[in-house]
Motif scaffolding. Sequence first.
Motif, PDB file in Angstrom:
ATOM      1  N   PRO A 186      -9.531   3.375  24.628  1.00 33.78           N
ATOM      2  CA  PRO A 186      -8.694   4.551  24.230  1.00 33.78           C
ATOM      3  C   PRO A 186      -9.814   5.385  23.487  1.00 33.78           C
ATOM      4  O   PRO A 186     -10.415   4.803  22.753  1.00 33.78           O
ATOM      5  N   GLU A 187      -9.484   6.509  23.280  1.00 35.47           N
ATOM      6  CA  GLU A 187     -10.153   7.617  22.424  1.00 35.47           C
ATOM      7  C   GLU A 187      -9.900   7.228  21.003  1.00 35.47           C
ATOM      8  O   GLU A 187     -10.476   7.759  20.200  1.00 35.47           O
ATOM      9  N   LEU A 188      -8.647   6.812  20.806  1.00 32.00           N
ATOM     10  CA  LEU A 188      -8.280   6.571  19.207  1.00 32.00           C
ATOM     11  C   LEU A 188      -7.488   5.075  19.503  1.00 32.00           C
ATOM     12  O   LEU A 188      -6.705   4.902  20.090  1.00 32.00           O
ATOM     13  N   LEU A 189      -8.177   4.359  18.143  1.00 30.99           N
ATOM     14  CA  LEU A 189      -7.637   3.156  17.985  1.00 30.99           C
ATOM     15  C   LEU A 189      -6.797   3.115  16.676  1.00 30.99           C
ATOM     16  O   LEU A 189      -7.475   3.433  15.594  1.00 30.99           O
ATOM     17  N   VAL A 190      -5.602   2.616  16.671  1.00 31.39           N
ATOM     18  CA  VAL A 190      -4.872   2.309  15.382  1.00 31.39           C
ATOM     19  C   VAL A 190      -4.412   1.130  15.360  1.00 31.39           C
ATOM     20  O   VAL A 190      -3.638   0.535  16.049  1.00 31.39           O
ATOM     21  N   LEU A 191      -5.105   0.397  14.155  1.00 28.55           N
ATOM     22  CA  LEU A 191      -5.118  -1.021  14.246  1.00 28.55           C
ATOM     23  C   LEU A 191      -4.357  -1.355  12.851  1.00 28.55           C
ATOM     24  O   LEU A 191      -4.883  -1.087  11.669  1.00 28.55           O
ATOM     25  N   ASP A 192      -3.287  -2.134  12.731  1.00 29.69           N
ATOM     26  CA  ASP A 192      -2.695  -2.369  11.559  1.00 29.69           C
ATOM     27  C   ASP A 192      -2.783  -3.832  11.274  1.00 29.69           C
ATOM     28  O   ASP A 192      -2.256  -4.839  11.872  1.00 29.69           O
ATOM     29  N   GLU A 193      -3.714  -4.098  10.345  1.00 30.10           N
ATOM     30  CA  GLU A 193      -3.945  -5.441   9.605  1.00 30.10           C
ATOM     31  C   GLU A 193      -4.488  -6.458  10.998  1.00 30.10           C
ATOM     32  O   GLU A 193      -3.879  -7.551  11.303  1.00 30.10           O
ATOM     33  N   PRO A 194      -5.523  -5.786  11.930  1.00 26.51           N
ATOM     34  CA  PRO A 194      -5.989  -6.546  13.057  1.00 26.51           C
ATOM     35  C   PRO A 194      -6.486  -7.832  12.730  1.00 26.51           C
ATOM     36  O   PRO A 194      -6.735  -8.862  13.473  1.00 26.51           O
ATOM     37  N   THR A 195      -7.241  -8.136  11.688  1.00 26.25           N
ATOM     38  CA  THR A 195      -7.983  -9.621  11.545  1.00 26.25           C
ATOM     39  C   THR A 195      -7.125 -10.560  10.482  1.00 26.25           C
ATOM     40  O   THR A 195      -7.771 -11.459  10.206  1.00 26.25           O
ATOM     41  N   VAL A 196      -5.789 -10.374  10.376  1.00 26.09           N
ATOM     42  CA  VAL A 196      -5.173 -11.288   9.730  1.00 26.09           C
ATOM     43  C   VAL A 196      -5.046 -12.542  10.449  1.00 26.09           C
ATOM     44  O   VAL A 196      -4.845 -12.554  11.553  1.00 26.09           O
ATOM     45  N   GLY A 197      -5.404 -13.609   9.835  1.00 30.58           N
ATOM     46  CA  GLY A 197      -5.304 -14.960  10.575  1.00 30.58           C
ATOM     47  C   GLY A 197      -6.401 -15.229  11.476  1.00 30.58           C
ATOM     48  O   GLY A 197      -6.468 -16.214  12.277  1.00 30.58           O
ATOM     49  N   ILE A 198      -7.607 -14.421  11.370  1.00 32.32           N
ATOM     50  CA  ILE A 198      -8.734 -14.599  12.203  1.00 32.32           C
ATOM     51  C   ILE A 198      -9.971 -15.138  11.507  1.00 32.32           C
ATOM     52  O   ILE A 198      -9.990 -14.712  10.247  1.00 32.32           O
ATOM     53  N   ASP A 199     -10.775 -15.959  11.860  1.00 32.26           N
ATOM     54  CA  ASP A 199     -11.714 -16.635  11.029  1.00 32.26           C
ATOM     55  C   ASP A 199     -12.875 -15.673  10.955  1.00 32.26           C
ATOM     56  O   ASP A 199     -13.025 -14.694  11.749  1.00 32.26           O
ATOM     57  N   PRO A 200     -13.544 -15.900   9.659  1.00 27.30           N
ATOM     58  CA  PRO A 200     -14.757 -14.941   9.377  1.00 27.30           C
ATOM     59  C   PRO A 200     -15.672 -14.725  10.861  1.00 27.30           C
ATOM     60  O   PRO A 200     -16.241 -13.526  10.548  1.00 27.30           O
ATOM     61  N   ALA A 201     -16.296 -15.457  11.312  1.00 29.84           N
ATOM     62  CA  ALA A 201     -17.269 -15.387  12.665  1.00 29.84           C
ATOM     63  C   ALA A 201     -16.559 -14.364  13.496  1.00 29.84           C
ATOM     64  O   ALA A 201     -17.078 -13.657  13.956  1.00 29.84           O
ATOM     65  N   LEU A 202     -15.232 -14.748  13.997  1.00 34.46           N
ATOM     66  CA  LEU A 202     -14.769 -14.058  14.915  1.00 34.46           C
ATOM     67  C   LEU A 202     -14.601 -12.217  14.224  1.00 34.46           C
ATOM     68  O   LEU A 202     -14.445 -11.388  14.966  1.00 34.46           O
ATOM     69  N   ARG A 203     -14.044 -12.511  12.882  1.00 32.28           N
ATOM     70  CA  ARG A 203     -14.053 -10.983  12.449  1.00 32.28           C
ATOM     71  C   ARG A 203     -15.194 -10.193  12.518  1.00 32.28           C
ATOM     72  O   ARG A 203     -15.196  -9.001  12.942  1.00 32.28           O
ATOM     73  N   ARG A 204     -16.307 -11.036  12.328  1.00 28.28           N
ATOM     74  CA  ARG A 204     -17.450 -10.288  12.394  1.00 28.28           C
ATOM     75  C   ARG A 204     -17.984  -9.664  13.716  1.00 28.28           C
ATOM     76  O   ARG A 204     -18.243  -8.387  14.186  1.00 28.28           O
ATOM     77  N   GLN A 205     -17.527 -10.516  14.813  1.00 34.86           N
ATOM     78  CA  GLN A 205     -17.735 -10.222  16.366  1.00 34.86           C
ATOM     79  C   GLN A 205     -16.736  -8.932  16.229  1.00 34.86           C
ATOM     80  O   GLN A 205     -17.166  -8.098  17.219  1.00 34.86           O
TER      81      GLN A 205
END
Length: 241
Positions: A153-172
């Motif tokens: 999509p041309e625009l991504l709207v993400l509301d708290e997308p990395t809650v509960g995600i580990d730091p390594a995957l958050r970086r990815q």
Amino acid sequence: MTNSIIDLAHLVKKFGEQTVLKDINFTVMPGEIVGLIGPSGAGKSTIIKLALGMEVADGGSAAVFNQKMPNRKLLARIGYMAQTDALYEALSGQENLVFYAKMKGLPKATFAEEIAHVAAVVDLTKALDKRVAGYSGGMKRRLSLAIALLGQPELLVLDEPTVGIDPALRRQIWRELNKIRDAGRSILITTHVMDEAELADRVALLLGGAVIAFDTPEQLKQQYQVATIEEVFLKAEGVQL
């Protein structure tokens, strides 16, 4: 007409007698990541719902792609990840992705490639055949993000997308968001994770129902004379550092 992707001008939102948003103004430009930060209950999700036409404003205007929201024709150009997962738990991860790919109107010939890509970004490839009912909370968040990424999509709207995600995957995930930005697409992201706010091109600080600061992370740190966005946030709240 401006070339902004999102343009919020003098937005006001009330719930009963309470004014939760007062004169909200900010833009998201092509090819940039805007981070929206603020304490819980500050109105971050409400701003997103107003921008996407899911809530009706009591004043001001919200435009996406220079068109007033809501506008159903624009939805195919927007990837949205809500704070609450909207998943079919009786289906597998793969079946959820196929369903949403159909809903977004993606060409059937691209399904396999699209699903393989977004599943790899969120590290769910090995779990796609499992029923979502058996997913952990973090896996459900990752599947919701994969769905938002479908169709480039041309625009991504993400509301708290990395809650509960580990730091390594958050970086990815952030590496992927940077690729999306570098390809000229735009992202509006809310986050509680202050080091993520450092990765945005511009940061809007929401406090007391108003955007009290909106600039690059470096400019905000200079303005508040601190070393991190977390300290900007604390200083803006009146905490003595």
